[in-house]
Design a protein around this motif. Structure first.
Motif, PDB file in Angstrom:
ATOM      1  N   SER A 248       0.311  -0.854  -0.260  1.00  0.00           N
ATOM      2  CA  SER A 248       0.275   0.127   0.008  1.00  0.00           C
ATOM      3  C   SER A 248       0.985   1.093   0.216  1.00  0.00           C
ATOM      4  CB  SER A 248      -0.971   0.156   1.182  1.00  0.00           C
ATOM      5  OG  SER A 248      -1.464  -1.440   1.534  1.00  0.00           O
ATOM      6  N   HIS A 249       2.129   1.562   0.543  1.00  0.00           N
ATOM      7  CA  HIS A 249       2.672   2.597   1.082  1.00  0.00           C
ATOM      8  C   HIS A 249       3.316   2.751  -0.572  1.00  0.00           C
ATOM      9  CE1 HIS A 249       3.376   2.031   5.574  1.00  0.00           C
ATOM     10  NE2 HIS A 249       2.160   2.338   4.695  1.00  0.00           N
ATOM     11  N   LEU A 250       3.946   1.009  -0.943  1.00  0.00           N
ATOM     12  CA  LEU A 250       4.554   1.460  -2.766  1.00  0.00           C
ATOM     13  C   LEU A 250       3.466   2.290  -3.388  1.00  0.00           C
ATOM     14  CD1 LEU A 250       6.790  -1.882  -2.706  1.00  0.00           C
ATOM     15  CD2 LEU A 250       7.535   0.229  -2.291  1.00  0.00           C
ATOM     16  N   ARG A 251       2.460   2.240  -3.445  1.00  0.00           N
ATOM     17  CA  ARG A 251       1.141   1.959  -4.136  1.00  0.00           C
ATOM     18  C   ARG A 251       1.138   4.340  -4.516  1.00  0.00           C
ATOM     19  NH1 ARG A 251      -1.938  -2.366  -3.149  1.00  0.00           N
ATOM     20  NH2 ARG A 251      -2.947  -1.421  -1.834  1.00  0.00           N
ATOM     21  N   ALA A 252       1.291   4.150  -2.751  1.00  0.00           N
ATOM     22  CA  ALA A 252       0.969   5.661  -2.316  1.00  0.00           C
ATOM     23  C   ALA A 252       2.345   6.229  -3.820  1.00  0.00           C
ATOM     24  CB  ALA A 252       0.375   5.574  -1.142  1.00  0.00           C
ATOM     25  N   PHE A 253       3.697   6.158  -2.907  1.00  0.00           N
ATOM     26  CA  PHE A 253       4.413   6.007  -4.250  1.00  0.00           C
ATOM     27  C   PHE A 253       4.549   6.705  -4.682  1.00  0.00           C
ATOM     28  CE2 PHE A 253       9.230   6.699  -5.076  1.00  0.00           C
ATOM     29  CZ  PHE A 253       8.998   8.022  -4.351  1.00  0.00           C
ATOM     30  N   ALA A 254       3.957   5.282  -5.524  1.00  0.00           N
ATOM     31  CA  ALA A 254       4.565   5.357  -7.078  1.00  0.00           C
ATOM     32  C   ALA A 254       3.030   6.541  -7.367  1.00  0.00           C
ATOM     33  CB  ALA A 254       4.161   4.062  -7.778  1.00  0.00           C
ATOM     34  N   ALA A 255       1.876   6.274  -6.927  1.00  0.00           N
ATOM     35  CA  ALA A 255       1.096   7.453  -7.387  1.00  0.00           C
ATOM     36  C   ALA A 255       0.770   8.959  -7.493  1.00  0.00           C
ATOM     37  CB  ALA A 255      -0.698   6.922  -7.008  1.00  0.00           C
ATOM     38  N   TRP A 256       1.398   9.371  -6.348  1.00  0.00           N
ATOM     39  CA  TRP A 256       2.003  11.076  -5.383  1.00  0.00           C
ATOM     40  C   TRP A 256       3.715  10.743  -6.616  1.00  0.00           C
ATOM     41  CZ3 TRP A 256       7.156  11.635  -3.950  1.00  0.00           C
ATOM     42  CH2 TRP A 256       7.691  12.689  -4.019  1.00  0.00           C
ATOM     43  N   ALA A 257       4.840  10.150  -7.203  1.00  0.00           N
ATOM     44  CA  ALA A 257       5.627  10.467  -7.537  1.00  0.00           C
ATOM     45  C   ALA A 257       4.946  10.629  -9.129  1.00  0.00           C
ATOM     46  CB  ALA A 257       6.692   9.765  -7.860  1.00  0.00           C
ATOM     47  N   CYS A 258       4.135   9.637  -9.620  1.00  0.00           N
ATOM     48  CA  CYS A 258       3.623  10.418 -10.889  1.00  0.00           C
ATOM     49  C   CYS A 258       2.551  11.281 -10.843  1.00  0.00           C
ATOM     50  CB  CYS A 258       3.005   8.785 -11.497  1.00  0.00           C
ATOM     51  SG  CYS A 258       3.810   6.893 -12.000  1.00  0.00           S
ATOM     52  N   SER A 259       2.256  11.339 -10.031  1.00  0.00           N
ATOM     53  CA  SER A 259       1.290  13.047 -10.248  1.00  0.00           C
ATOM     54  C   SER A 259       2.090  13.867 -10.032  1.00  0.00           C
ATOM     55  CB  SER A 259       0.131  12.765  -8.529  1.00  0.00           C
ATOM     56  OG  SER A 259       0.666  12.853  -7.446  1.00  0.00           O
ATOM     57  N   LEU A 260       3.551  14.352 -10.675  1.00  0.00           N
ATOM     58  CA  LEU A 260       4.111  15.224  -9.302  1.00  0.00           C
ATOM     59  C   LEU A 260       4.389  15.906 -11.340  1.00  0.00           C
ATOM     60  CD1 LEU A 260       6.863  15.000  -7.279  1.00  0.00           C
ATOM     61  CD2 LEU A 260       5.025  15.582  -6.609  1.00  0.00           C
ATOM     62  N   ILE A 261       4.021  15.280 -12.152  1.00  0.00           N
ATOM     63  CA  ILE A 261       4.562  15.179 -13.732  1.00  0.00           C
ATOM     64  C   ILE A 261       3.914  17.051 -13.927  1.00  0.00           C
ATOM     65  CG2 ILE A 261       4.390  15.016 -15.681  1.00  0.00           C
ATOM     66  CD1 ILE A 261       4.240  12.386 -15.760  1.00  0.00           C
ATOM     67  N   PRO A 262       2.436  17.513 -13.420  1.00  0.00           N
ATOM     68  CA  PRO A 262       2.259  18.503 -14.125  1.00  0.00           C
ATOM     69  C   PRO A 262       3.169  19.589 -13.565  1.00  0.00           C
ATOM     70  CG  PRO A 262       0.625  17.446 -13.384  1.00  0.00           C
ATOM     71  CD  PRO A 262       1.486  16.296 -13.314  1.00  0.00           C
ATOM     72  N   PHE A 263       3.786  19.391 -12.755  1.00  0.00           N
ATOM     73  CA  PHE A 263       4.434  20.635 -11.163  1.00  0.00           C
ATOM     74  C   PHE A 263       5.773  21.454 -12.749  1.00  0.00           C
ATOM     75  CE2 PHE A 263       1.884  18.782  -8.258  1.00  0.00           C
ATOM     76  CZ  PHE A 263       1.625  19.867  -7.119  1.00  0.00           C
ATOM     77  N   MET A 264       5.900  20.429 -13.693  1.00  0.00           N
ATOM     78  CA  MET A 264       6.463  20.620 -14.171  1.00  0.00           C
ATOM     79  C   MET A 264       6.812  22.434 -15.156  1.00  0.00           C
ATOM     80  SD  MET A 264       8.187  19.670 -18.306  1.00  0.00           S
ATOM     81  CE  MET A 264       8.194  18.112 -17.495  1.00  0.00           C
ATOM     82  N   PHE A 265       4.916  22.771 -14.976  1.00  0.00           N
ATOM     83  CA  PHE A 265       4.602  23.970 -15.536  1.00  0.00           C
ATOM     84  C   PHE A 265       4.230  24.598 -14.379  1.00  0.00           C
ATOM     85  CE2 PHE A 265       3.577  20.241 -18.130  1.00  0.00           C
ATOM     86  CZ  PHE A 265       4.912  20.896 -19.210  1.00  0.00           C
ATOM     87  N   GLY A 266       4.555  24.658 -13.077  1.00  0.00           N
ATOM     88  CA  GLY A 266       4.352  25.390 -11.862  1.00  0.00           C
ATOM     89  C   GLY A 266       4.970  26.761 -11.782  1.00  0.00           C
ATOM     90  N   ALA A 267       5.611  27.450 -12.417  1.00  0.00           N
ATOM     91  CA  ALA A 267       6.738  28.208 -12.799  1.00  0.00           C
ATOM     92  C   ALA A 267       6.264  29.727 -11.253  1.00  0.00           C
ATOM     93  CB  ALA A 267       6.775  28.743 -13.642  1.00  0.00           C
ATOM     94  N   THR A 268       4.157  30.014 -11.749  1.00  0.00           N
ATOM     95  CA  THR A 268       4.146  30.662 -10.811  1.00  0.00           C
ATOM     96  C   THR A 268       3.082  30.680  -9.837  1.00  0.00           C
ATOM     97  OG1 THR A 268       2.122  32.042 -12.384  1.00  0.00           O
ATOM     98  CG2 THR A 268       4.583  32.371 -13.445  1.00  0.00           C
ATOM     99  N   GLU A 269       2.666  31.519  -9.178  1.00  0.00           N
ATOM    100  CA  GLU A 269       1.832  31.109  -8.485  1.00  0.00           C
ATOM    101  C   GLU A 269       0.493  30.645  -8.756  1.00  0.00           C
ATOM    102  OE1 GLU A 269       0.134  32.890  -3.383  1.00  0.00           O
ATOM    103  OE2 GLU A 269       1.345  34.115  -5.047  1.00  0.00           O
TER     104      GLU A 269
END
Length: 209
Positions: free
Chosen positions: A128-149
């Motif tokens: 379960s912890h590995l699933r949570a980590f995988a989902a969290w890490a994969c979901s970080l992709i949009p933050f590539m475009f988070g240059a402003t507030e």
């Protein structure tokens, strides 16, 4: 041995040495070419996996374990890249390097906090912890475009959706996944909204004085 014979032997040795040097250089070039092609093939595979995941997060479980790891690693890199971009944009727009760095560090800290909450609320067990980590890490992709507030708020919403879909795809119960995402992402959204309200209130009071 005559001088002519010795000269012939030396010339033959030089020729053999030149041939071996040529083969060595050719093999070195071939090895570099193979390395470049291997890297390009790896980049292509990761790109395909990332695009597949973004187009349909529910297919995350259909990817192989190495592909999921690649998407997760790409997500972490995207978060770091977004933080660096936010520092550059903040420094250019405000002229305050320290403030820009503080905001970027805050974004990274929030990402770590979301992971901690996801793991804390996930069912017990390493899987379960590995699933949570995988989902969290994969979901970080949009933050590539988070240059402003403002963009960071949009990327937070996109990341929450990706995380929810990823958790469900990886086998987490839907209601459990919803609770995990609500607390991990909703907490940050609430703090952001509260900060905006406080700033708006302070600005309104200052305008009345």
């Amino acid at each position: 041995m005559t001088a002519r014979t010795a000269q012939t032997i030396d010339e033959f040795a030089d020729s053999i040495g030149w041939v071996f040097d040529g083969w060595r250089r050719a093999l070195a070039r071939f090895g570099r070419l193979l390395a470049v092609r291997t890297r390009l093939a790896r980049v292509r595979r990761v790109t395909v996996d990332v695009v597949t995941y973004l187009r349909s997060p529910g297919t995350l479980a259909d990817l192989s374990a190495p592909s999921i790891d690649s998407v997760a690693a790409f997500g972490v890199r995207a978060l770091i890249l977004g933080a660096v971009a936010s520092i550059a944009v903040g420094w250019i727009t405000t002229g305050a390097f320290g403030i820009a760095v503080a905001r970027a560090v805050g974004a990274l800290a929030w990402a770590a906090a979301r992971l901690a909450i996801l793991i804390a609320l996930s069912p017990r067990g390493r899987s379960s912890h590995l699933r949570a980590f995988a989902a969290w890490a994969c979901s970080l992709i949009p933050f590539m475009f988070g240059a402003t507030e403002g963009l960071r708020l949009l990327t937070l919403a996109a990341s929450a959706w990706l995380c929810l879909e990823g958790l469900i795809a990886l086998g987490e119960h839907k209601r459990v996944a919803q609770t995990m995402v609500l607390w991990s992402f909703g907490g940050q959204a609430s703090v952001i909204a509260l900060g905006w309200l406080l700033r708006g209130g302070i600005a309104a009071i200052a305008a009345l004085l």
